[in-house]
Scaffold this active site. Structure first.
Site, PDB file in Angstrom:
ATOM      1  N   ASN A  12       1.105  47.041  74.536  1.00 10.48           N
ATOM      2  CA  ASN A  12       0.895  48.477  74.714  1.00 10.48           C
ATOM      3  C   ASN A  12       2.254  49.138  74.495  1.00 10.48           C
ATOM      4  OD1 ASN A  12       0.403  51.074  75.465  1.00 10.48           O
ATOM      5  ND2 ASN A  12      -0.003  50.640  77.631  1.00 10.48           N
ATOM      6  N   TRP A  13       2.415  49.704  73.328  1.00 10.45           N
ATOM      7  CA  TRP A  13       3.721  50.280  72.990  1.00 10.45           C
ATOM      8  C   TRP A  13       3.949  51.627  73.659  1.00 10.45           C
ATOM      9  CZ3 TRP A  13       4.105  49.118  66.980  1.00 10.45           C
ATOM     10  CH2 TRP A  13       4.462  47.772  66.814  1.00 10.45           C
ATOM     11  N   LYS A  14       2.927  52.182  74.276  1.00 12.25           N
ATOM     12  CA  LYS A  14       3.069  53.495  74.925  1.00 12.25           C
ATOM     13  C   LYS A  14       3.674  54.491  73.920  1.00 12.25           C
ATOM     14  CE  LYS A  14       3.270  51.039  79.261  1.00 12.25           C
ATOM     15  NZ  LYS A  14       3.740  50.968  80.633  1.00 12.25           N
ATOM     16  N   HIS A  99      -5.722  53.565  81.703  1.00 10.78           N
ATOM     17  CA  HIS A  99      -4.355  53.138  82.025  1.00 10.78           C
ATOM     18  C   HIS A  99      -3.806  53.992  83.170  1.00 10.78           C
ATOM     19  CE1 HIS A  99      -0.116  52.216  81.784  1.00 10.78           C
ATOM     20  NE2 HIS A  99      -0.464  51.123  81.127  1.00 10.78           N
ATOM     21  N   GLU A 101      -1.007  55.235  83.727  1.00 13.12           N
ATOM     22  CA  GLU A 101      -0.183  56.389  83.356  1.00 13.12           C
ATOM     23  C   GLU A 101      -1.055  57.589  83.017  1.00 13.12           C
ATOM     24  OE1 GLU A 101       2.216  54.296  80.502  1.00 13.12           O
ATOM     25  OE2 GLU A 101       3.211  53.246  82.145  1.00 13.12           O
ATOM     26  N   GLU A 169      -3.449  45.889  86.400  1.00 13.99           N
ATOM     27  CA  GLU A 169      -2.061  46.337  86.317  1.00 13.99           C
ATOM     28  C   GLU A 169      -1.686  47.045  87.615  1.00 13.99           C
ATOM     29  OE1 GLU A 169      -0.678  46.787  81.943  1.00 13.99           O
ATOM     30  OE2 GLU A 169      -1.526  48.679  82.587  1.00 13.99           O
ATOM     31  N   GLY A 175       6.724  48.530  84.596  1.00 15.79           N
ATOM     32  CA  GLY A 175       8.037  49.051  84.201  1.00 15.79           C
ATOM     33  C   GLY A 175       9.086  48.963  85.290  1.00 15.79           C
ATOM     34  N   SER A 215       5.413  44.325  84.153  1.00 11.33           N
ATOM     35  CA  SER A 215       6.668  43.569  84.090  1.00 11.33           C
ATOM     36  C   SER A 215       6.485  42.113  83.667  1.00 11.33           C
ATOM     37  CB  SER A 215       7.418  43.669  85.426  1.00 11.33           C
ATOM     38  OG  SER A 215       7.792  45.012  85.668  1.00 11.33           O
ATOM     39  N   GLY A 236       3.946  46.010  78.247  1.00 11.84           N
ATOM     40  CA  GLY A 236       4.648  47.193  77.788  1.00 11.84           C
ATOM     41  C   GLY A 236       6.021  46.820  77.238  1.00 11.84           C
ATOM     42  N   GLY A 237       7.046  46.930  78.064  1.00 12.26           N
ATOM     43  CA  GLY A 237       8.438  46.762  77.646  1.00 12.26           C
ATOM     44  C   GLY A 237       8.699  45.528  76.790  1.00 12.26           C
TER      45      GLY A 237
END
Ligand code: 13P
Length: 253
Positions: A12-14, A99, A101, A169, A175, A215, A236-237
């Site tokens: 998930n590159w956001k 999600h 966010e 999640e 993150g 994470s 993500g990251g």
């Protein structure tokens, strides 16, 4: 992961990577792909404007194109939104819904997630439904209740939505560099699976892949993905760096 469920790792590159940066990623990641286990499904969810370029680069690669969200309606006067038929036309085969966010920033609720899942199914796109509690909810002993409420987005469906994947999640792990322990994640995955069992019966529930997100790094992936209840990751990251993402795919194999 358990025999019978194939592992899946989703990037998930956001709101990261332009089309040009995505192309550079694809070139490097695809060069590493031959050394990665075939049995692990891989999907990448870039931002909407990058879908077309990345989709072209992923054609014939077995790496799936995913979207980060979708609108509740198929078309109409919804400025700035993107519909499921638009995603289908671009070759998207999987889309995130719910999600944290978006729950946080857009105040979306389970009723709208149900409609998004409906639109995806109408267009042959598999929903990746995201759930998870905040730190306050976990500390307050309310994780069960929160997950039960979030899973009501599936109540609209009498039968198991085609291709459904669930991602657990925990909000406090996203993150933050503070992943859930493997044991805690596996325990929560069992809870989610039991909520699926209540709706669809234990056999169908056992076929649904439940991914962990929050994470995930090459350092903790082997332990997380080693749990029978954890069928891969939503990342993500660590998905932004080709070598790290490749290491996660390897860890899921
Ligand atoms: P991080 O891997 O950066 O914690 O993000 C997880 C996530 O939100 C994936 O959807």
């Amino acid at each position: 992961m358990r025999a019978g469920r194939s592992p899946l790792v989703v990037a998930n590159w956001k709101m990261n990577k332009t089309a040009r940066e995505a192309a550079a990623f694809a070139e490097e990641f695809l060069s590493l792909r031959p050394s990665l286990p075939d049995a692990v499904g891989v999907a990448i969810a870039p931002a909407f404007p990058v879908l077309e370029r990345l989709g072209r680069l992923l054609t014939h690669t077995q790496v799936l194109l995913a979207a980060q969200d979708v609108h509740t309606e198929s078309k109409g006067a919804f400025t700035g939104e993107v519909s499921a038929p638009m995603l289908r036309d671009l070759g998207v085969s999987l889309a995130l819904v719910g999600h944290s966010e978006r729950r946080r920033d857009r105040k979306e609720d389970e009723a709208s997630f149900a409609r998004k899942i409906e639109r995806l199914l109408e267009n042959g796109i598999a929903p990746l439904y995201c759930v998870g509690e905040t730190l306050e909810e976990r500390d307050g002993g309310r994780t069960d209740e929160v997950l039960a409420r979030q899973m009501t987005a599936l109540d609209a469906f009498g039968s198991l939505p085609a291709g459904l994947v669930v991602a657990y999640e925990p909000v406090w792990a996203i993150g933050t560099g503070r992943a859930a322990s493997s044991a805690m994640a596996a325990d929560t995955h069992r809870q989610i699976r039991s909520l699926l069992s209540k709706r669809y019966g234990s056999d169908l529930a056992a076929s649904v892949r439940i991914l962990y997100g929050g994470s995930v790094t090459p350092a903790n992936a082997v332990s997380l993905f080693g749990e029978e209840e954890i069928d891969g990751g939503l990342v993500g990251g660590a998905s932004l760096v080709p070598a790290d993402f490749a290491a996660l795919v390897k860890a899921a194999g």
